[in-house]
Design a protein around this motif. Structure first.
Motif, PDB file in Angstrom:
ATOM      1  N   ALA B  47       0.833  -1.211   0.000  1.00  0.00           N
ATOM      2  CA  ALA B  47       0.000   0.000   0.000  1.00  0.00           C
ATOM      3  C   ALA B  47       0.864   1.256   0.000  1.00  0.00           C
ATOM      4  O   ALA B  47       0.598   2.216  -0.722  1.00  0.00           O
ATOM      5  N   TYR B  48       1.924   1.245   0.818  1.00  0.00           N
ATOM      6  CA  TYR B  48       2.809   2.419   0.885  1.00  0.00           C
ATOM      7  C   TYR B  48       3.527   2.648  -0.449  1.00  0.00           C
ATOM      8  O   TYR B  48       3.662   3.792  -0.896  1.00  0.00           O
ATOM      9  N   LEU B  49       4.018   1.569  -1.048  1.00  0.00           N
ATOM     10  CA  LEU B  49       4.764   1.725  -2.311  1.00  0.00           C
ATOM     11  C   LEU B  49       3.874   2.350  -3.378  1.00  0.00           C
ATOM     12  O   LEU B  49       4.281   3.272  -4.086  1.00  0.00           O
ATOM     13  N   LEU B  50       2.656   1.847  -3.482  1.00  0.00           N
ATOM     14  CA  LEU B  50       1.748   2.384  -4.502  1.00  0.00           C
ATOM     15  C   LEU B  50       1.460   3.863  -4.245  1.00  0.00           C
ATOM     16  O   LEU B  50       1.543   4.693  -5.152  1.00  0.00           O
ATOM     17  N   THR B  51       1.154   4.164  -2.984  1.00  0.00           N
ATOM     18  CA  THR B  51       0.696   5.514  -2.646  1.00  0.00           C
ATOM     19  C   THR B  51       1.820   6.537  -2.648  1.00  0.00           C
ATOM     20  O   THR B  51       1.666   7.636  -3.181  1.00  0.00           O
ATOM     21  N   SER B  52       2.935   6.159  -2.079  1.00  0.00           N
ATOM     22  CA  SER B  52       3.979   7.152  -1.862  1.00  0.00           C
ATOM     23  C   SER B  52       5.037   7.162  -2.961  1.00  0.00           C
ATOM     24  O   SER B  52       5.520   8.218  -3.339  1.00  0.00           O
ATOM     25  N   VAL B  53       5.387   5.988  -3.463  1.00  0.00           N
ATOM     26  CA  VAL B  53       6.490   5.916  -4.429  1.00  0.00           C
ATOM     27  C   VAL B  53       5.991   6.101  -5.861  1.00  0.00           C
ATOM     28  O   VAL B  53       6.534   6.893  -6.620  1.00  0.00           O
ATOM     29  N   PHE B  54       4.927   5.384  -6.210  1.00  0.00           N
ATOM     30  CA  PHE B  54       4.527   5.368  -7.619  1.00  0.00           C
ATOM     31  C   PHE B  54       3.475   6.419  -7.991  1.00  0.00           C
ATOM     32  O   PHE B  54       3.544   7.015  -9.053  1.00  0.00           O
ATOM     33  N   LEU B  55       2.474   6.606  -7.172  1.00  0.00           N
ATOM     34  CA  LEU B  55       1.369   7.483  -7.592  1.00  0.00           C
ATOM     35  C   LEU B  55       1.285   8.782  -6.796  1.00  0.00           C
ATOM     36  O   LEU B  55       0.622   9.719  -7.219  1.00  0.00           O
ATOM     37  N   ARG B  56       1.888   8.825  -5.624  1.00  0.00           N
ATOM     38  CA  ARG B  56       1.925  10.029  -4.781  1.00  0.00           C
ATOM     39  C   ARG B  56       0.543  10.601  -4.478  1.00  0.00           C
ATOM     40  O   ARG B  56       0.352  11.811  -4.412  1.00  0.00           O
ATOM     41  N   GLY B  57      -0.424   9.730  -4.395  1.00  0.00           N
ATOM     42  CA  GLY B  57      -1.761  10.143  -3.971  1.00  0.00           C
ATOM     43  C   GLY B  57      -2.657  10.662  -5.074  1.00  0.00           C
ATOM     44  O   GLY B  57      -3.870  10.743  -4.922  1.00  0.00           O
ATOM     45  N   ASN B  58      -2.074  11.048  -6.194  1.00  0.00           N
ATOM     46  CA  ASN B  58      -2.883  11.658  -7.259  1.00  0.00           C
ATOM     47  C   ASN B  58      -3.672  10.604  -8.046  1.00  0.00           C
ATOM     48  O   ASN B  58      -3.226   9.468  -8.168  1.00  0.00           O
ATOM     49  N   PRO B  59      -4.828  10.995  -8.595  1.00  0.00           N
ATOM     50  CA  PRO B  59      -5.601  10.017  -9.370  1.00  0.00           C
ATOM     51  C   PRO B  59      -4.883   9.680 -10.688  1.00  0.00           C
ATOM     52  O   PRO B  59      -4.628  10.583 -11.485  1.00  0.00           O
ATOM     53  N   PRO B  60      -4.542   8.430 -10.889  1.00  0.00           N
ATOM     54  CA  PRO B  60      -3.802   8.061 -12.093  1.00  0.00           C
ATOM     55  C   PRO B  60      -4.749   7.600 -13.205  1.00  0.00           C
ATOM     56  O   PRO B  60      -5.949   7.414 -12.975  1.00  0.00           O
ATOM     57  N   SER B  61      -4.201   7.420 -14.395  1.00  0.00           N
ATOM     58  CA  SER B  61      -4.991   6.753 -15.443  1.00  0.00           C
ATOM     59  C   SER B  61      -5.035   5.268 -15.090  1.00  0.00           C
ATOM     60  O   SER B  61      -4.228   4.789 -14.282  1.00  0.00           O
ATOM     61  N   LEU B  62      -5.937   4.564 -15.724  1.00  0.00           N
ATOM     62  CA  LEU B  62      -6.102   3.147 -15.406  1.00  0.00           C
ATOM     63  C   LEU B  62      -4.820   2.364 -15.709  1.00  0.00           C
ATOM     64  O   LEU B  62      -4.418   1.481 -14.935  1.00  0.00           O
ATOM     65  N   ILE B  63      -4.165   2.708 -16.814  1.00  0.00           N
ATOM     66  CA  ILE B  63      -2.960   1.970 -17.212  1.00  0.00           C
ATOM     67  C   ILE B  63      -1.821   2.245 -16.233  1.00  0.00           C
ATOM     68  O   ILE B  63      -1.125   1.318 -15.794  1.00  0.00           O
ATOM     69  N   VAL B  64      -1.655   3.498 -15.864  1.00  0.00           N
ATOM     70  CA  VAL B  64      -0.605   3.839 -14.893  1.00  0.00           C
ATOM     71  C   VAL B  64      -0.886   3.141 -13.568  1.00  0.00           C
ATOM     72  O   VAL B  64       0.020   2.600 -12.924  1.00  0.00           O
ATOM     73  N   PHE B  65      -2.158   3.147 -13.191  1.00  0.00           N
ATOM     74  CA  PHE B  65      -2.542   2.499 -11.932  1.00  0.00           C
ATOM     75  C   PHE B  65      -2.196   1.002 -11.976  1.00  0.00           C
ATOM     76  O   PHE B  65      -1.586   0.469 -11.043  1.00  0.00           O
ATOM     77  N   ALA B  66      -2.567   0.357 -13.073  1.00  0.00           N
ATOM     78  CA  ALA B  66      -2.298  -1.082 -13.190  1.00  0.00           C
ATOM     79  C   ALA B  66      -0.794  -1.338 -13.125  1.00  0.00           C
ATOM     80  O   ALA B  66      -0.337  -2.266 -12.434  1.00  0.00           O
ATOM     81  N   GLY B  67      -0.015  -0.495 -13.823  1.00  0.00           N
ATOM     82  CA  GLY B  67       1.435  -0.653 -13.799  1.00  0.00           C
ATOM     83  C   GLY B  67       1.989  -0.474 -12.397  1.00  0.00           C
ATOM     84  O   GLY B  67       2.853  -1.240 -11.954  1.00  0.00           O
ATOM     85  N   ALA B  68       1.478   0.531 -11.685  1.00  0.00           N
ATOM     86  CA  ALA B  68       1.961   0.806 -10.326  1.00  0.00           C
ATOM     87  C   ALA B  68       1.609  -0.342  -9.379  1.00  0.00           C
ATOM     88  O   ALA B  68       2.418  -0.717  -8.521  1.00  0.00           O
ATOM     89  N   VAL B  69       0.422  -0.905  -9.559  1.00  0.00           N
ATOM     90  CA  VAL B  69       0.011  -2.037  -8.708  1.00  0.00           C
ATOM     91  C   VAL B  69       0.952  -3.215  -8.940  1.00  0.00           C
ATOM     92  O   VAL B  69       1.445  -3.849  -7.989  1.00  0.00           O
ATOM     93  N   ILE B  70       1.230  -3.490 -10.217  1.00  0.00           N
ATOM     94  CA  ILE B  70       2.089  -4.640 -10.536  1.00  0.00           C
ATOM     95  C   ILE B  70       3.512  -4.416 -10.001  1.00  0.00           C
ATOM     96  O   ILE B  70       4.106  -5.314  -9.390  1.00  0.00           O
TER      97      ILE B  70
END
Lengths: 427, 296
Positions: B47-70
């Motif tokens: 949860a921390y990696l997704l929120t703080s490292v990859f997306l920084r809290g901002n609403p991402p596009s679906l593709i960016v979100f999927a990439g960040a989750v993976i």
């Protein structure tokens, strides 16, 4: 059996990992209160508080608020005849029953003034020992009947923490004014006495004034981090007319954030014409980066932008400098008031004599950022003004949160109002 | 009928994250016999990696979100792998309590480590815009993000089943879970399979953490808040059973929502009540058996 079959090397691996874990948990956020500053002595104030659990993030804001006050006091010449103040942050024990030994330990270090805990159970457990060892215990956050009622844990205990009855009564009055058609109240909150008292006060006031009844109430352990089942349950219980329904949220911190995210995603919040909360909504709202739903918050500071006086501007600037650019919240202001009050008590007592300090606290009266602060002689409750404001996300606001429609109720007035609810649970 | 639908759909929404956590837990237990408390810490890091490292809290596009989750899940898988190699593997021949103690120590370490990187403040992650808001399903209002989670939960359940039944590593893992000594005697490399299982289990923890981030406050509390419920799911489903974890999560999720709806004051205790009932009536869980792994 384990030891017989278990090699020393592997035992060391396990022990090292366990110790690393404990060390890592205990290390976050601690600060030392020792050392001297300037030419005079250093008087250390201690805050015993949770640094690793659910309340740790909001407790940190209180610590930072106290640090600002101490820095300001020291910069202005300190207390007494040039003595400097210092803050020692002491992690609370895992079990309230151990508070007594923590208080004794702090006392043995020569500390004479503490805020003994940030939750009722801890404050109740620590207060009698503080009295025994003659350490002034003025809580930064604990309040409620076990600490301020006639049978309180210690006759010498005082609290800067905001009274649940005061914020609950103010919230109810706002609800009755802003949403007069409400007939059903719903509540989601933590099952801790002060927060339950907030809702009980709202419910009692609303019932006596407009015959508002309780639709459903959910009180969960404050460790709960998932509210999805409650959101689903509420969804099945609320009616279709928002004008007749109000929601009172008595969670805080990450619990409020999680509930609001889940409720927003399910479209639940639209079913209430009034949503009120009473405990540091600002912290949760900021983390939503401009998308926080609009709630009425009843507490002691609400939003730093509400107060334009010089004292607040200085407080905000210095707070941001020590808190990594974050803006102060309710508990930051609580910590600030606590340290300010303790400095004034030391000056008024002319030293650290326990009896004189207790007497001095009882007579405290000073001007803070939100207005006059005094102390109720009977309950030992600090009478801080109650601030009720409409707060929600705003992309253009510096912190992503905008407060409006604010009302500042002087402490004595809010305190007197909270007595008029006419119910058994009133103080 | 509406209330019943709310209970079922709400229960499913609650069940999916629990299943994702519990499936990794039960997989590791089934093959290696380790009850891994540190799983909660790995979940929190996802949860921390997704929120703080990859997306920084901002609403991402679906593709960016999927990439960040993976990516978050993969990093957590490596963290889990390091823990498996450095900590649990050397302890595997010891009594189960030893690994349990070590896993708890590692959990505490991870919970203490997170504030070093991210401070004491909780964080919030916005979902992709397309998954924000809610839709009506059979007249019931459900978050779009929850619907996505339910769909993904089904995909993961099918994927895990196929992995265990149709792939060489899955077949070997199943053989080790059935009878470790016999499988090793027949040439199965327990070491390799153990690593693979630990990586997959940890990947699931990271995936669950990253997926849950947009619906909750991201803080160190995540590490322990969900792990207890996930253990309850594993026990109800049966230790070592992925299918059991799925069914256990659904049952506990639906029971939790039902109690919240009809007996609100019991909602806070629903997991413990359900667990107590299952342990009393069926101690081995729904699909559990007293396997080699269990008795080891």
């Amino acid at each position: 059996v384990i030891l017989r079959r278990f090699s020393i090397g592997k035992l060391l691996v396990v022990t090292a990992v366990a110790l690393l874990g404990v060390a890592a948990c205990g290390s976050s956020g601690q600060s030392s209160g020792g050392g001297s500053a300037g030419g005079g002595k250093t008087i250390t104030l201690a805050m015993i508080t949770d640094l690793t659990g659910v309340t740790a993030p909001v407790n940190q804001t209180a610590i930072d608020g106290a640090k600002v006050a101490i820095a300001q006091i020291n910069a202005a010449g300190g207390v007494l005849h040039g003595d400097k103040l210092a803050l020692k942050v002491v992690p609370d024990p895992t079990d309230p029953a151990q508070m007594s030994s923590v208080v004794r330990q702090v006392s043995q270090e020569g500390i004479k003034i503490i805020s003994g805990g940030d939750q009722t159970a801890y404050c109740v457990a620590g207060a009698p020992t503080a009295q025994q060892v003659q350490v002034l215990d003025v809580s930064e956050s604990c309040a409620g009947a076990p600490l301020t009622g006639p049978k309180r844990a210690s006759p010498d205990f005082y609290t800067v923490g905001v009274s649940s009855y005061m914020v609950g009564d103010a919230l109810a009055q706002t609800m009755l004014t802003k949403a007069p058609a409400v007939t059903k109240l719903y509540v989601v909150g933590y099952a801790v006495p002060p927060l339950e008292e907030v809702f009980q006060t709202v419910a009692a006031r609303a019932k006596s004034a407009h015959n508002v009844t309780v639709g459903a109430q959910y009180f969960v352990p404050y460790t709960q981090d998932d509210f999805s089942s409650i959101v689903a349950s509420l969804e099945s219980k609320v009616g279709s007319d928002p004008t007749t329904q109000a929601l009172i949220l008595t969670t805080f911190g990450d619990g409020s954030l999680t509930f609001l995210k889940e409720a927003t995603a399910a479209g639940l919040l639209q079913k209430f014409s009034f949503i009120g909360t009473s405990y540091d909504y600002y912290t949760a709202a900021v983390s939503l980066k401009g998308t926080a739903p609009v709630l009425y918050d009843s507490y002691q500071y609400d939003d730093w932008q509400l107060f334009k006086n010089q004292q607040n501007q200085k407080f905000v600037a210095q707070y941001r400098a020590i808190a990594g650019g974050q803006y102060p919240s309710d508990r930051s202001y609580g910590g600030y008031n606590w340290a300010t009050a303790m400095a004034k008590a030391i000056d008024s007592a002319g030293g650290l004599d326990y009896t004189k300090l207790v007497d001095a606290v009882a007579k405290l009266h000073f001007t803070s950022i939100t207005g006059q602060v005094s102390v109720d002689a009977a309950s030992h409750q600090f009478l801080v003004p109650i601030v009720v404001a409409k707060m929600g996300g705003s992309a253009s606001a510096p912190s992503g949160v905008q407060a409006s429609d604010a009302e500042v109720i002087p402490g004595p007035q809010a305190f007197a109002g909270s007595f008029s609810c006419g119910q058994a649970f009133c103080p | 009928v509406h209330a019943a639908l709310v209970v079922v759909i709400g229960g499913l929404s609650e069940a999916v994250p629990l299943f994702l956590i519990a499936s990794g837990l039960t997989l590791i237990y089934g093959v290696m016999g380790i009850l891994n408390f540190a799983h909660g810490g790995l979940f929190m890091f996802g949860a921390y990696l997704l929120t703080s490292v990859f997306l920084r809290g901002n609403p991402p596009s679906l593709i960016v979100f999927a990439g960040a989750v993976i990516l978050s899940a993969i990093i957590v898988a490596f963290m889990g792998l390091a823990a498996g190699w450095g900590l649990f593997r050397p302890l595997q021949r010891e009594e189960p309590q030893v690994s349990l103690l070590a896993s708890y120590g590692l959990l505490l370490f991870l919970v203490g480590l997170a504030p070093v990187f991210w401070g004491n403040q909780f964080l919030s992650q916005a979902p992709p815009a397309v998954l924000a808001g809610h839709s009506r399903v059979l007249g019931v209002s459900v978050g779009r993000y929850n619907l996505m989670e339910i769909g993904l939960g089904i995909v993961v359940a099918i994927g895990l089943t196929l992995l265990l039944k149709k792939t060489p590593i899955g077949v070997r893992a199943t053989a080790l879970a059935e009878d470790r000594e016999m499988a090793r005697a027949l040439g199965v490399s327990a070491r390799r399979v153990d690593f693979a299982v630990f990586a997959i289990g940890s990947l699931l923890a990271g995936l669950a953490g990253a997926l849950i981030a947009p619906t909750v406050a991201v803080s160190t509390n995540l590490a322990q808040a969900f792990i207890i419920q996930a253990f309850a799911v594993v026990l109800v489903g049966g230790l070592g059973s992925v299918g059991g974890a799925l069914l256990g999560a659904i049952i506990l999720g639906v029971v939790d929502t039902a109690l919240g709806t009809y007996v609100p004051w019991l909602e806070a205790y629903s997991f413990y009540l359900s667990l107590g009932l299952f342990v009393a009536l069926r101690p081995q869980g729904l699909f559990g058996r007293f396997s080699e792994a269990t008795s080891r």
